[in-house]
Design a protein around this motif. Structure first.
Motif, PDB file in Angstrom:
ATOM      1  N   VAL A 110      -6.201 -42.710 -17.744  1.00 64.52           N
ATOM      2  CA  VAL A 110      -5.885 -41.550 -16.918  1.00 64.52           C
ATOM      3  C   VAL A 110      -4.615 -40.924 -17.474  1.00 64.52           C
ATOM      4  O   VAL A 110      -3.796 -41.591 -18.106  1.00 64.52           O
ATOM      5  CB  VAL A 110      -5.710 -41.913 -15.419  1.00 64.52           C
ATOM      6  CG1 VAL A 110      -7.031 -42.372 -14.827  1.00 64.52           C
ATOM      7  CG2 VAL A 110      -4.640 -42.946 -15.220  1.00 64.52           C
ATOM      8  N   GLY A 111      -4.466 -39.641 -17.237  1.00 67.80           N
ATOM      9  CA  GLY A 111      -3.313 -38.937 -17.773  1.00 67.80           C
ATOM     10  C   GLY A 111      -2.704 -37.992 -16.770  1.00 67.80           C
ATOM     11  O   GLY A 111      -3.280 -37.686 -15.725  1.00 67.80           O
ATOM     12  N   ILE A 112      -1.515 -37.543 -17.123  1.00 68.13           N
ATOM     13  CA  ILE A 112      -0.832 -36.498 -16.370  1.00 68.13           C
ATOM     14  C   ILE A 112      -0.299 -35.489 -17.375  1.00 68.13           C
ATOM     15  O   ILE A 112       0.171 -35.864 -18.448  1.00 68.13           O
ATOM     16  CB  ILE A 112       0.311 -37.070 -15.488  1.00 68.13           C
ATOM     17  CG1 ILE A 112       0.903 -35.969 -14.615  1.00 68.13           C
ATOM     18  CG2 ILE A 112       1.364 -37.767 -16.316  1.00 68.13           C
ATOM     19  CD1 ILE A 112       1.781 -36.459 -13.496  1.00 68.13           C
ATOM     20  N   LEU A 158      -8.548 -29.532 -15.088  1.00 70.98           N
ATOM     21  CA  LEU A 158      -7.938 -30.780 -14.618  1.00 70.98           C
ATOM     22  C   LEU A 158      -8.545 -31.196 -13.286  1.00 70.98           C
ATOM     23  O   LEU A 158      -8.828 -32.379 -13.060  1.00 70.98           O
ATOM     24  CB  LEU A 158      -6.428 -30.643 -14.486  1.00 70.98           C
ATOM     25  CG  LEU A 158      -5.633 -30.325 -15.753  1.00 70.98           C
ATOM     26  CD1 LEU A 158      -4.140 -30.333 -15.436  1.00 70.98           C
ATOM     27  CD2 LEU A 158      -5.952 -31.261 -16.884  1.00 70.98           C
ATOM     28  N   GLN A 159      -8.749 -30.226 -12.413  1.00 71.95           N
ATOM     29  CA  GLN A 159      -9.328 -30.520 -11.094  1.00 71.95           C
ATOM     30  C   GLN A 159     -10.763 -31.019 -11.228  1.00 71.95           C
ATOM     31  O   GLN A 159     -11.158 -31.988 -10.579  1.00 71.95           O
ATOM     32  CB  GLN A 159      -9.265 -29.265 -10.232  1.00 71.95           C
ATOM     33  CG  GLN A 159      -9.622 -29.471  -8.786  1.00 71.95           C
ATOM     34  CD  GLN A 159      -9.382 -28.203  -7.996  1.00 71.95           C
ATOM     35  OE1 GLN A 159      -9.889 -27.136  -8.352  1.00 71.95           O
ATOM     36  NE2 GLN A 159      -8.590 -28.310  -6.940  1.00 71.95           N
ATOM     37  N   THR A 160     -11.538 -30.390 -12.065  1.00 71.74           N
ATOM     38  CA  THR A 160     -12.925 -30.798 -12.298  1.00 71.74           C
ATOM     39  C   THR A 160     -12.992 -32.213 -12.872  1.00 71.74           C
ATOM     40  O   THR A 160     -13.928 -32.957 -12.601  1.00 71.74           O
ATOM     41  CB  THR A 160     -13.618 -29.804 -13.256  1.00 71.74           C
ATOM     42  OG1 THR A 160     -13.640 -28.524 -12.632  1.00 71.74           O
ATOM     43  CG2 THR A 160     -15.024 -30.238 -13.603  1.00 71.74           C
ATOM     44  N   ASN A 161     -11.992 -32.567 -13.653  1.00 76.50           N
ATOM     45  CA  ASN A 161     -11.947 -33.875 -14.312  1.00 76.50           C
ATOM     46  C   ASN A 161     -10.888 -34.781 -13.693  1.00 76.50           C
ATOM     47  O   ASN A 161     -10.202 -35.530 -14.383  1.00 76.50           O
ATOM     48  CB  ASN A 161     -11.694 -33.677 -15.809  1.00 76.50           C
ATOM     49  CG  ASN A 161     -12.830 -32.954 -16.469  1.00 76.50           C
ATOM     50  OD1 ASN A 161     -13.900 -33.522 -16.665  1.00 76.50           O
ATOM     51  ND2 ASN A 161     -12.631 -31.682 -16.781  1.00 76.50           N
ATOM     52  N   ASP A 193     -11.105 -37.435 -12.289  1.00 82.06           N
ATOM     53  CA  ASP A 193     -11.286 -38.869 -12.520  1.00 82.06           C
ATOM     54  C   ASP A 193     -10.390 -39.367 -13.650  1.00 82.06           C
ATOM     55  O   ASP A 193     -10.058 -40.546 -13.709  1.00 82.06           O
ATOM     56  CB  ASP A 193     -12.751 -39.192 -12.830  1.00 82.06           C
ATOM     57  CG  ASP A 193     -13.283 -38.474 -14.063  1.00 82.06           C
ATOM     58  OD1 ASP A 193     -13.027 -37.250 -14.216  1.00 82.06           O
ATOM     59  OD2 ASP A 193     -13.963 -39.125 -14.872  1.00 82.06           O
ATOM     60  N   VAL A 194      -9.959 -38.465 -14.543  1.00 80.57           N
ATOM     61  CA  VAL A 194      -9.079 -38.866 -15.646  1.00 80.57           C
ATOM     62  C   VAL A 194      -7.735 -38.150 -15.640  1.00 80.57           C
ATOM     63  O   VAL A 194      -6.823 -38.538 -16.364  1.00 80.57           O
ATOM     64  CB  VAL A 194      -9.763 -38.698 -17.027  1.00 80.57           C
ATOM     65  CG1 VAL A 194     -10.962 -39.621 -17.142  1.00 80.57           C
ATOM     66  CG2 VAL A 194     -10.142 -37.258 -17.303  1.00 80.57           C
ATOM     67  N   TRP A 195      -7.582 -37.102 -14.838  1.00 78.30           N
ATOM     68  CA  TRP A 195      -6.319 -36.379 -14.745  1.00 78.30           C
ATOM     69  C   TRP A 195      -5.708 -36.593 -13.366  1.00 78.30           C
ATOM     70  O   TRP A 195      -6.341 -36.282 -12.357  1.00 78.30           O
ATOM     71  CB  TRP A 195      -6.513 -34.881 -14.982  1.00 78.30           C
ATOM     72  CG  TRP A 195      -6.771 -34.537 -16.408  1.00 78.30           C
ATOM     73  CD1 TRP A 195      -7.959 -34.162 -16.957  1.00 78.30           C
ATOM     74  CD2 TRP A 195      -5.828 -34.534 -17.474  1.00 78.30           C
ATOM     75  NE1 TRP A 195      -7.812 -33.927 -18.293  1.00 78.30           N
ATOM     76  CE2 TRP A 195      -6.510 -34.149 -18.649  1.00 78.30           C
ATOM     77  CE3 TRP A 195      -4.462 -34.822 -17.556  1.00 78.30           C
ATOM     78  CZ2 TRP A 195      -5.881 -34.045 -19.881  1.00 78.30           C
ATOM     79  CZ3 TRP A 195      -3.843 -34.722 -18.793  1.00 78.30           C
ATOM     80  CH2 TRP A 195      -4.536 -34.334 -19.934  1.00 78.30           C
ATOM     81  N   LEU A 196      -4.483 -37.089 -13.327  1.00 80.04           N
ATOM     82  CA  LEU A 196      -3.797 -37.331 -12.057  1.00 80.04           C
ATOM     83  C   LEU A 196      -3.049 -36.102 -11.542  1.00 80.04           C
ATOM     84  O   LEU A 196      -2.735 -36.020 -10.369  1.00 80.04           O
ATOM     85  CB  LEU A 196      -2.813 -38.496 -12.207  1.00 80.04           C
ATOM     86  CG  LEU A 196      -3.433 -39.842 -12.573  1.00 80.04           C
ATOM     87  CD1 LEU A 196      -2.341 -40.888 -12.740  1.00 80.04           C
ATOM     88  CD2 LEU A 196      -4.440 -40.270 -11.519  1.00 80.04           C
ATOM     89  N   GLY A 197      -2.732 -35.184 -12.429  1.00 87.63           N
ATOM     90  CA  GLY A 197      -2.018 -33.986 -12.011  1.00 87.63           C
ATOM     91  C   GLY A 197      -1.293 -33.335 -13.167  1.00 87.63           C
ATOM     92  O   GLY A 197      -1.483 -33.704 -14.324  1.00 87.63           O
ATOM     93  N   ALA A 198      -0.462 -32.353 -12.827  1.00 93.06           N
ATOM     94  CA  ALA A 198       0.258 -31.579 -13.834  1.00 93.06           C
ATOM     95  C   ALA A 198       1.578 -31.090 -13.254  1.00 93.06           C
ATOM     96  O   ALA A 198       1.683 -30.858 -12.049  1.00 93.06           O
ATOM     97  CB  ALA A 198      -0.593 -30.403 -14.287  1.00 93.06           C
TER      98      ALA A 198
END
Length: 110
Positions: free
Chosen positions: A39-41, A64-67, A69-74
């Motif tokens: 997972v990433g940010i 990022l929102q669509t994904n 499951d792997v993106w925690l935020g920005a």
């Protein structure tokens, strides 16, 4: 990770490559995160106060929102009174980033 939307990915220009560059530039990182079960940010991102960059930022955030499951935020770059009239300053109430992007960014906060 950091992602800027200008021609050299440096975040030194308020001119975005295109209205779709945000989603395009995070696509390979999204794939890498998913393939490697990570997972990433997005620790820094920003775009200029213009309609092309606004489209690019929106596309980036939608990706990022669509994904999620792997993106925690920005995190928007940058804020603080010391940034003055910096092109991406998100310092309330008058920073360029704040006045141009606050409403858009709020729409992505649950």
């Amino acid at each position: 990770m950091h992602q800027y939307l200008d021609s050299d990915n440096s975040g030194t220009s308020d001119v975005c490559v295109s209205g779709t560059i945000g989603a395009e530039r995070v696509a390979s990182a999204t794939k890498w995160l998913r393939d490697n079960k990570k997972v990433g940010i997005l620790g820094e991102f920003a775009g200029g106060a213009n309609t092309q960059c606004q489209s690019a930022v929106k596309g980036l955030l939608e990706s990022l929102q669509t994904n999620s499951d792997v993106w925690l935020g920005a995190l928007w770059w940058a804020a603080g009174p010391w940034w003055g009239d910096y092109i991406f300053n998100f310092e309330p109430p008058s920073g360029t980033g704040y006045t141009y992007y606050n409403s858009l960014l709020k729409s992505y906060v649950p």
